[in-house]
Design an enzyme around this catalytic site. Structure first.
Site, PDB file in Angstrom:
ATOM      1  N   GLU A 104      -0.569  -5.470   6.348  1.00 14.43           N
ATOM      2  CA  GLU A 104       0.899  -5.542   6.378  1.00 14.43           C
ATOM      3  C   GLU A 104       1.428  -5.818   7.779  1.00 14.43           C
ATOM      4  O   GLU A 104       1.063  -5.135   8.748  1.00 14.43           O
ATOM      5  CB  GLU A 104       1.487  -4.226   5.840  1.00 14.43           C
ATOM      6  CG  GLU A 104       3.010  -4.240   5.836  1.00 14.43           C
ATOM      7  CD  GLU A 104       3.649  -3.134   5.018  1.00 14.43           C
ATOM      8  OE1 GLU A 104       2.924  -2.373   4.341  1.00 14.43           O
ATOM      9  OE2 GLU A 104       4.895  -3.040   5.053  1.00 14.43           O
ATOM     10  N   GLU A 119      -3.602   4.703   3.311  1.00 11.69           N
ATOM     11  CA  GLU A 119      -3.201   3.997   4.531  1.00 11.69           C
ATOM     12  C   GLU A 119      -4.023   4.466   5.726  1.00 11.69           C
ATOM     13  O   GLU A 119      -4.314   5.656   5.862  1.00 11.69           O
ATOM     14  CB  GLU A 119      -1.711   4.248   4.807  1.00 11.69           C
ATOM     15  CG  GLU A 119      -0.802   3.653   3.750  1.00 11.69           C
ATOM     16  CD  GLU A 119       0.672   3.770   4.105  1.00 11.69           C
ATOM     17  OE1 GLU A 119       1.008   4.136   5.253  1.00 11.69           O
ATOM     18  OE2 GLU A 119       1.496   3.476   3.216  1.00 11.69           O
ATOM     19  N   LYS A 148      -4.525   3.735  -3.465  1.00 15.06           N
ATOM     20  CA  LYS A 148      -4.439   3.109  -2.140  1.00 15.06           C
ATOM     21  C   LYS A 148      -4.210   4.198  -1.092  1.00 15.06           C
ATOM     22  O   LYS A 148      -3.434   5.132  -1.333  1.00 15.06           O
ATOM     23  CB  LYS A 148      -3.305   2.086  -2.082  1.00 15.06           C
ATOM     24  CG  LYS A 148      -3.161   1.439  -0.689  1.00 15.06           C
ATOM     25  CD  LYS A 148      -2.333   0.177  -0.719  1.00 15.06           C
ATOM     26  CE  LYS A 148      -0.856   0.380  -0.793  1.00 15.06           C
ATOM     27  NZ  LYS A 148      -0.268   1.155   0.337  1.00 15.06           N
ATOM     28  N   ASP A 171       4.221   3.671  -2.670  1.00 17.92           N
ATOM     29  CA  ASP A 171       5.128   4.762  -2.274  1.00 17.92           C
ATOM     30  C   ASP A 171       6.412   4.208  -1.659  1.00 17.92           C
ATOM     31  O   ASP A 171       7.333   4.960  -1.344  1.00 17.92           O
ATOM     32  CB  ASP A 171       4.436   5.781  -1.364  1.00 17.92           C
ATOM     33  CG  ASP A 171       3.897   5.183  -0.083  1.00 17.92           C
ATOM     34  OD1 ASP A 171       4.045   3.962   0.118  1.00 17.92           O
ATOM     35  OD2 ASP A 171       3.337   5.943   0.728  1.00 17.92           O
ATOM     36  N   SER A 172       6.513   2.879  -1.544  1.00 18.58           N
ATOM     37  CA  SER A 172       7.805   2.267  -1.179  1.00 18.58           C
ATOM     38  C   SER A 172       8.861   2.610  -2.226  1.00 18.58           C
ATOM     39  O   SER A 172      10.054   2.469  -1.965  1.00 18.58           O
ATOM     40  CB  SER A 172       7.675   0.746  -1.050  1.00 18.58           C
ATOM     41  OG  SER A 172       7.207   0.187  -2.253  1.00 18.58           O
ATOM     42  N   ASP A 229      -0.403   4.445  -5.002  1.00 20.65           N
ATOM     43  CA  ASP A 229      -0.484   4.954  -3.629  1.00 20.65           C
ATOM     44  C   ASP A 229      -0.676   6.459  -3.640  1.00 20.65           C
ATOM     45  O   ASP A 229       0.051   7.169  -4.355  1.00 20.65           O
ATOM     46  CB  ASP A 229       0.856   4.684  -2.913  1.00 20.65           C
ATOM     47  CG  ASP A 229       0.770   3.525  -1.944  1.00 20.65           C
ATOM     48  OD1 ASP A 229      -0.318   3.279  -1.382  1.00 20.65           O
ATOM     49  OD2 ASP A 229       1.808   2.863  -1.758  1.00 20.65           O
TER      50      ASP A 229
HETATM   51  O1  KIV Z   1       4.220   1.094  -0.905  1.00 17.31           O
HETATM   52  C1  KIV Z   1       4.144  -0.135  -0.992  1.00 17.31           C
HETATM   53  O2  KIV Z   1       4.945  -0.781  -1.667  1.00 17.31           O
HETATM   54  C2  KIV Z   1       3.084  -0.820  -0.279  1.00 17.31           C
HETATM   55  C3  KIV Z   1       3.135  -2.301  -0.242  1.00 17.31           C
HETATM   56  C4  KIV Z   1       4.159  -2.705   0.734  1.00 17.31           C
HETATM   57  C5  KIV Z   1       1.824  -2.905   0.046  1.00 17.31           C
HETATM   58  O3  KIV Z   1       2.245  -0.196   0.287  1.00 17.31           O
END
Ligand code: KIV
Length: 254
Positions: free
Chosen positions: A181, A113, A111, A44-45, A83
Site C-alpha cells: 500500500e 499488517e 490479513k 478494517d477500513s 483483516d
Molecule cells: O482495510 C483495508 O481496506 C485494507 C485495504 C486498503 C488493503 O487493508
C-alpha cells in the site's frame, strides 16, 4: 466455482491480474461477487467507511466478525479474507485465537499488517496451523500513529530495502500473498519481481500481480479519498439526487 487462495497463486503464475476489493455488507458484496471480483477483503477500513471512525484503530473483533458474516453470506465465488483488527494479534497465541473466529465465521483467511520479526513469527504460527495469511506492507494503517499519518512509505533507498527484506521473510514463512500500500511504483515492481507469491497493489503502481481498492473509494462514496484513487463513479451524488427526487415526490402537494 468457489475460488481459493490456490487459484490466486495460479492467476499470478499465469500472469492473469487479480482483482480485489473491500467488502462490508451483504447487498453490495453480492454485486461485487457477481461482477467477478477474485478476492473480497473484509478490511478494517470499514472502521472508517462504514462505522465513521477516523482511523482503523477502534474497530473491534466483534464488529469485524459481524461484517464478515454478512459478506460471507453474500459470496458465491470470491475468496473472502478478513483483516485481524488492531490489538487482536499481539502474540502468536492471541493471533491464532482471533483468526480461528474469522475462519469459523466463513472467511478463508486473514490479513495482518507489518513486517517486523514479531509479525513474521505470527504469520508462521498461523500458517503452520492451517490459516491462510495475506500480509500487508507499506502504508499499514494500524501503524498510523507511528507513521505520523496516512503517507507514502518506502520512499528512501533504506526503507525500500527494509520493505523488500520483510516481504521475502513473509513469503518464506508462508504468506499466500502480500498487499503493498502507497509505496513508489518501482519499489512495488521490484518486490513483485522478487517474490513468487502474488502482490496486490493499492497506490503502488501498475506492476503488482493484482490491484485492491476500498470499494467506497472506487465508487465515490467515501468522505475523503487517498491521493492515489480515481473513483469510477460518483455514487454520493447519484444517491443524493435520487433521494432529493424521492423527497420532492413525497412533499409535492396533492
Ligand atoms: O482495510 C483495508 O481496506 C485494507 C485495504 C486498503 C488493503 O487493508
Amino acid at each position: 466455482m468457489v475460488l481459493t487462495v490456490r487459484h490466486l497463486q495460479t492467476y499470478r503464475d499465469q500472469g492473469r491480474p487479480i482483482v480485489a476489493l473491500t467488502a462490508t455488507e451483504y447487498s453490495l458484496t453480492r454485486i461485487l461477487d457477481q461482477a467477478g471480483v477474485d478476492l473480497l477483503l473484509v478490511g478494517d477500513s470499514l472502521a472508517m467507511v462504514a462505522l465513521g471512525y477516523r482511523t482503523t484503530i477502534p474497530v473491534t473483533v466483534e464488529e469485524m466478525l459481524h461484517h464478515t458474516r454478512a459478506v460471507v453470506r453474500a459470496v458465491q465465488r470470491a475468496v473472502v479474507i478478513a483483516d485481524l483488527p488492531f490489538g487482536s494479534y499481539g502474540t502468536p497465541q492471541q493471533a491464532f485465537a482471533t483468526a480461528v473466529q474469522f475462519l469459523q465465521a466463513g472467511a478463508q483467511g486473514v490479513k495482518v499488517e507489518g513486517g517486523a520479526a514479531a509479525t513474521v513469527e505470527i504469520v508462521a504460527f498461523l500458517v503452520e496451523r492451517g490459516i491462510p495469511v495475506l500480509a500487508h506492507l507499506g502504508l499499514t494503517p494500524q501503524f498510523v500513529h507511528q507513521l505520523g499519518g496516512f503517507r507514502q512509505q518506502a520512499d528512501s533507498p533504506a526503507t525500500a530495502q527494509a520493505l523488500r527484506v520483510a516481504a521475502l521473510h513473509l513469503q518464506e514463512v508462508g504468506a499466500f500473498g502480500l498487499v503493498l500500500e502507497h509505496i513508489p511504483d518501482e519499489v512495488a515492481q521490484r518486490v513483485t519481481q522478487k517474490l513468487t507469491i502474488p502482490t496486490l497493489g493499492i497506490g503502488a503502481g501498475p506492476h503488482c500481480s493484482g490491484q485492491i481498492l476500498v470499494t467506497h473509494d472506487l465508487l465515490g462514496l467515501s468522505e475523503k479519498l487517498p491521493p492515489f484513487v480515481q473513483p469510477v463513479l460518483d455514487l454520493k451524488s447519484l444517491i443524493h439526487d435520487a433521494v432529493t427526487q424521492f423527497s420532492e415526490t413525497v412533499r409535492k402537494p396533492t
